[in-house]
Design a protein around this motif. Structure first.
Motif, PDB file in Angstrom:
ATOM      1  N   VAL A  68       0.832  -1.206   0.000  1.00 20.64           N
ATOM      2  CA  VAL A  68       0.000   0.000   0.000  1.00 20.64           C
ATOM      3  C   VAL A  68       0.866   1.255   0.000  1.00 20.64           C
ATOM      4  CG1 VAL A  68      -1.643   1.320   1.364  1.00 20.64           C
ATOM      5  CG2 VAL A  68      -1.961  -1.133   1.069  1.00 20.64           C
ATOM      6  N   GLY A  69       1.885   1.294   0.875  1.00 19.30           N
ATOM      7  CA  GLY A  69       2.742   2.473   0.921  1.00 19.30           C
ATOM      8  C   GLY A  69       3.476   2.704  -0.387  1.00 19.30           C
ATOM      9  N   GLY A  70       4.096   1.646  -0.907  1.00 20.34           N
ATOM     10  CA  GLY A  70       4.802   1.789  -2.176  1.00 20.34           C
ATOM     11  C   GLY A  70       3.864   2.081  -3.327  1.00 20.34           C
ATOM     12  N   GLY A  71       2.680   1.440  -3.332  1.00 21.22           N
ATOM     13  CA  GLY A  71       1.725   1.679  -4.408  1.00 21.22           C
ATOM     14  C   GLY A  71       1.196   3.095  -4.417  1.00 21.22           C
ATOM     15  N   LEU A  72       0.891   3.634  -3.228  1.00 21.60           N
ATOM     16  CA  LEU A  72       0.383   5.004  -3.153  1.00 21.60           C
ATOM     17  C   LEU A  72       1.433   6.022  -3.589  1.00 21.60           C
ATOM     18  CD1 LEU A  72      -1.646   4.972   0.191  1.00 21.60           C
ATOM     19  CD2 LEU A  72      -2.543   5.103  -2.128  1.00 21.60           C
ATOM     20  N   LEU A  73       2.641   5.882  -3.080  1.00 18.21           N
ATOM     21  CA  LEU A  73       3.685   6.848  -3.418  1.00 18.21           C
ATOM     22  C   LEU A  73       4.060   6.787  -4.895  1.00 18.21           C
ATOM     23  CD1 LEU A  73       6.014   6.563  -0.286  1.00 18.21           C
ATOM     24  CD2 LEU A  73       4.374   8.368  -0.833  1.00 18.21           C
ATOM     25  N   THR A  74       4.261   5.572  -5.404  1.00 15.39           N
ATOM     26  CA  THR A  74       4.618   5.441  -6.815  1.00 15.39           C
ATOM     27  C   THR A  74       3.464   5.865  -7.715  1.00 15.39           C
ATOM     28  OG1 THR A  74       6.010   3.552  -6.202  1.00 15.39           O
ATOM     29  CG2 THR A  74       5.555   3.868  -8.548  1.00 15.39           C
ATOM     30  N   GLY A  75       2.233   5.514  -7.343  1.00 11.29           N
ATOM     31  CA  GLY A  75       1.083   5.930  -8.134  1.00 11.29           C
ATOM     32  C   GLY A  75       0.913   7.434  -8.154  1.00 11.29           C
ATOM     33  N   ALA A  76       1.165   8.077  -7.012  1.00 11.37           N
ATOM     34  CA  ALA A  76       1.082   9.532  -6.976  1.00 11.37           C
ATOM     35  C   ALA A  76       2.160  10.162  -7.859  1.00 11.37           C
ATOM     36  CB  ALA A  76       1.233  10.023  -5.535  1.00 11.37           C
ATOM     37  N   LEU A  77       3.355   9.583  -7.851  1.00 13.08           N
ATOM     38  CA  LEU A  77       4.433  10.099  -8.697  1.00 13.08           C
ATOM     39  C   LEU A  77       4.113   9.901 -10.172  1.00 13.08           C
ATOM     40  CD1 LEU A  77       7.373  11.194  -8.932  1.00 13.08           C
ATOM     41  CD2 LEU A  77       8.140   8.818  -8.852  1.00 13.08           C
ATOM     42  N   VAL A  78       3.668   8.693 -10.521  1.00 12.49           N
ATOM     43  CA  VAL A  78       3.389   8.389 -11.920  1.00 12.49           C
ATOM     44  C   VAL A  78       2.174   9.157 -12.424  1.00 12.49           C
ATOM     45  CG1 VAL A  78       2.683   6.543 -13.491  1.00 12.49           C
ATOM     46  CG2 VAL A  78       4.493   6.129 -11.829  1.00 12.49           C
ATOM     47  N   GLY A  79       1.145   9.263 -11.593  1.00 12.30           N
ATOM     48  CA  GLY A  79      -0.059   9.945 -12.032  1.00 12.30           C
ATOM     49  C   GLY A  79       0.039  11.450 -11.997  1.00 12.30           C
ATOM     50  N   GLY A  80       0.893  11.989 -11.129  1.00 14.11           N
ATOM     51  CA  GLY A  80       0.959  13.437 -10.965  1.00 14.11           C
ATOM     52  C   GLY A  80       1.984  14.137 -11.827  1.00 14.11           C
ATOM     53  N   LEU A  81       2.949  13.425 -12.347  1.00 11.70           N
ATOM     54  CA  LEU A  81       4.005  14.043 -13.145  1.00 11.70           C
ATOM     55  C   LEU A  81       4.010  13.435 -14.538  1.00 11.70           C
ATOM     56  CD1 LEU A  81       6.876  14.093 -10.475  1.00 11.70           C
ATOM     57  CD2 LEU A  81       5.309  15.944 -11.078  1.00 11.70           C
TER      58      LEU A  81
END
Length: 259
Positions: A68-81
């Motif tokens: 969950v932690g890795g998925g949220l952080l990586t998803g936020a990075l991939v989706g936001g930039l």
């Protein structure tokens, strides 16, 4: 009839058939032991099952943190930039299509056959749906929200925690539900392959000696873990219901028809 009552009737019918079919001889007891016999074995050997359940739950809890932690952080990075999205999103989407069970021998080579390899495997198993759902949810956010937050001087961390993730909560929770379910599957599968403890290990050991009641007792415990996780996620979704429409452009009201 309400959907809840229909679900209850379906569950009751399944339990009745589970007891009646082997009792009537229509299904061999070796293939499907009666529900009463399964529960009796579970109760009689509860200390062993409880110890295995504790091992499995601890591994699931740790793997959920990483997934969950890795998925949220990586998803936020991939989706936001835009840059990381163009570079990494096709890679992650392609990797998600690969049967990840082939990675378990690699995990055992790196981490051994203890809890570490099972946690690593389950974390990877649950990481991809969480990450992809988070990235998809962030891309549905109203750009005006980010523009407003940026104009008010919000830092990138503040925009992520106070704007992006709350606005993407409905999609993120769907990914968390799927990712958490896959974490449970990943831990149990890893225990069934190479392990000396846990529910999956008990199921595999009972299967090798054709002890069907203990096999189904283990399966029942895994089912209860999955149901408990699903109920917890439903509770979280209810708590976050206020965010269900946040961050998305609202459709304009229909213009009044002149009379």
């Amino acid at each position: 009839m309400s959907p809840g009552r229909i679900r209850a009737l379906i569950i009751l019918a399944v339990l009745v058939l589970w007891e009646a079919l082997p009792r009537s001889g229509l299904v061999p007891v070796l293939f499907l032991p009666p529900l009463s016999l399964t529960l009796a074995v579970l109760a009689a050997d509860w200390p062993t099952f409880a110890a295995a359940l504790g091992v499995t739950l601890s591994e699931v809890a740790v793997a959920l943190v990483f997934a969950v932690g890795g998925g949220l952080l990586t998803g936020a990075l991939v989706g936001g930039l835009a840059g990381p999205r163009r570079l990494l999103l096709p890679v992650f989407s392609s990797l998600y299509a690969v049967p990840l069970v082939v990675l378990y021998p690699v995990m055992t080579a790196w981490f051994g056959i203890g809890a570490e390899s099972k946690i690593a495997f389950a974390s990877v198993y649950g990481f991809f749906p969480t990450m992809l759902a988070t990235a998809a949810g962030i891309r549905t956010i109203d750009p005006q929200l980010l523009l407003t937050a940026r104009s008010m001087g919000a830092t990138p961390a503040q925009r992520l925690l106070l704007v992006i993730l709350p606005a993407a909560i409905p999609t993120v929770l769907s990914g968390l539900r799927l990712g958490g379910a896959l974490v449970i599957v990943g831990v149990v599968v890893a225990e069934m392959l190479i392990a000396s403890a846990g529910i999956g290990y008990l199921v595999t050991f009972a299967r090798t000696v054709l002890d069907s009641p203990r096999v189904f007792a283990g399966v029942l415990l895994v089912l209860l873990i999955a149901i408990g996780f699903d109920l917890a996620m439903r509770w979280v979704e209810r708590r976050c219901a206020l965010w269900s429409t946040a961050g998305r452009p609202q459709s304009a009201p229909a213009a009044a028809v002149p009379t």
